[in-house]
Design an enzyme around this catalytic site. Structure first.
Site, short mmCIF file in Angstrom:
data_model
loop_
_atom_site.label_atom_id
_atom_site.label_comp_id
_atom_site.label_asym_id
_atom_site.label_seq_id
_atom_site.Cartn_x
_atom_site.Cartn_y
_atom_site.Cartn_z
CB SER A 147 -0.85 0.00 1.28
OG SER A 147 -1.53 1.23 1.44
CE1 TYR A 160 -3.81 -1.80 5.57
CE2 TYR A 160 -3.66 0.46 4.78
CZ TYR A 160 -3.79 -0.90 4.52
OH TYR A 160 -3.90 -1.35 3.23
#
Ligand code: NAP
Length: 259
Positions: A147, A160
């Site tokens: 990501s 995250y």
């Protein structure tokens, strides 16, 4: 191994010798589901794994692949899945996601555990379980969906971003540790993709989830699937190390143009 796993292993072992095999984790929705379709369209026999088996079975039927239950947070589930795959050309580490948005001081340890178990340890287990068959096939590729959160930090995102940084570091380390072996490593780091990702992050809250994409044009799962397909279709001496991909409207994890 359960009957399902034994039957899958026999079926995969009986495939014609020139059929390439791919494993896609987290193929029950979003990027994983689109990737499974894309690789099947390229001729791969795709083994799809996730927890929602009903969705997987429908997908496997549609693409002529094999569905197997997989919970990447459970070492036994990963071991049973990996033991059912006798040969393999492409592993897509896609299963993952985010839970919640809180400051470090307000961190919810269960949410952190979910994110680390799924994104980091899940990737570790699948890589360790499948690397021997990827190498013995003589032409392996590991694609890991990290990501922009693997490159950036943002307020209330540390659970995250730390998990995606760790997953990315694991993946990038493999590139060195397996140098000289017949296996390639591609990291794909997407920005905003409209999938079930935000619905999972906000615990099923539709309004919060859709507000993430409001006023801009996000990417869709197929955009990422096509990049996986591109990496998988390069000749085996070409290694695409890292691909960062964002919507045109997105500058970084925290800055986007909204109309
Ligand atoms: P998604 O639609 O929520 O898909 C997530 C997939 O992961 C589902 O198939 C889910 O299947 C699977 N999964 C979750 N926990 C699992 C577990 N314990 N064991 C096995 N599978 C599990 O979200 P997505 O956007 O496609 O996400 C795919 C990957 O892209 C993730 O790693 C995510 O971090 C990454 N990513 C997404 C975005 C984005 O904006 N969407 C951006 C950058 C990176 P089950 O629930 O059926 O198990």
């Amino acid at each position: 191994m359960s009957t399902d796993h034994s039957a899958a292993r026999e079926r995969l072992a009986a495939l014609p010798a020139d059929t390439r095999v791919a494993v896609v984790t987290g193929a029950s929705s979003g990027i994983g589901e689109a990737t499974a379709r894309e690789l099947a369209a390229q001729g791969f026999h795709v083994v799809v794994g996730a927890r929602r088996l009903d969705r997987l079975e429908a997908l496997a039927q549609e693409i002529g692949g094999t569905a197997l239950p997989l919970d990447v947070t459970d070492a036994d589930s990963c071991a049973a899945f990996c033991a059912a795959v006798p040969r393999l050309h492409v592993l897509v580490n896609n299963a993952g996601g985010a839970k919640g948005t809180t400051t470090v001081m307000d961190a919810d340890e269960d949410q952190w555990r979910w994110m680390w178990e799924t994104n980091v340890l899940g990737t570790l287990r699948m890589v360790r379980g499948l690397m021997p068959v990827l190498i013995s096939t003589g032409d392996g590729l590991v694609v890991t969906i990290t990501s922009v959160a693997a490159f950036e930090t943002y307020d209330k995102g540390s659970g995250y971003t730390s998990a995606k940084h760790a997953q990315a570091v694991l993946h990038r380390t493999l590139r060195g540790e397996f140098l000289g072996e017949p296996v390639r490593f591609t990291e794909i780091a997407p920005g905003m993709v409209e999938t079930e990702f935000s619905l999972v992050r906000f615990d099923g809250d539709d309004d919060k989830a859709s507000s993430v994409y409001q006023g801009l044009t996000p990417m869709v799962a197929q955009d990422i699937a096509e990049i996986v397909g591109f990496a998988a279709s390069r000749p085996s001496h070409v290694n695409l190390d890292q691909i960062v991909v964002k919507p045109r409207d997105q500058h970084s994890a925290t800055r986007a143009h909204r109309r």
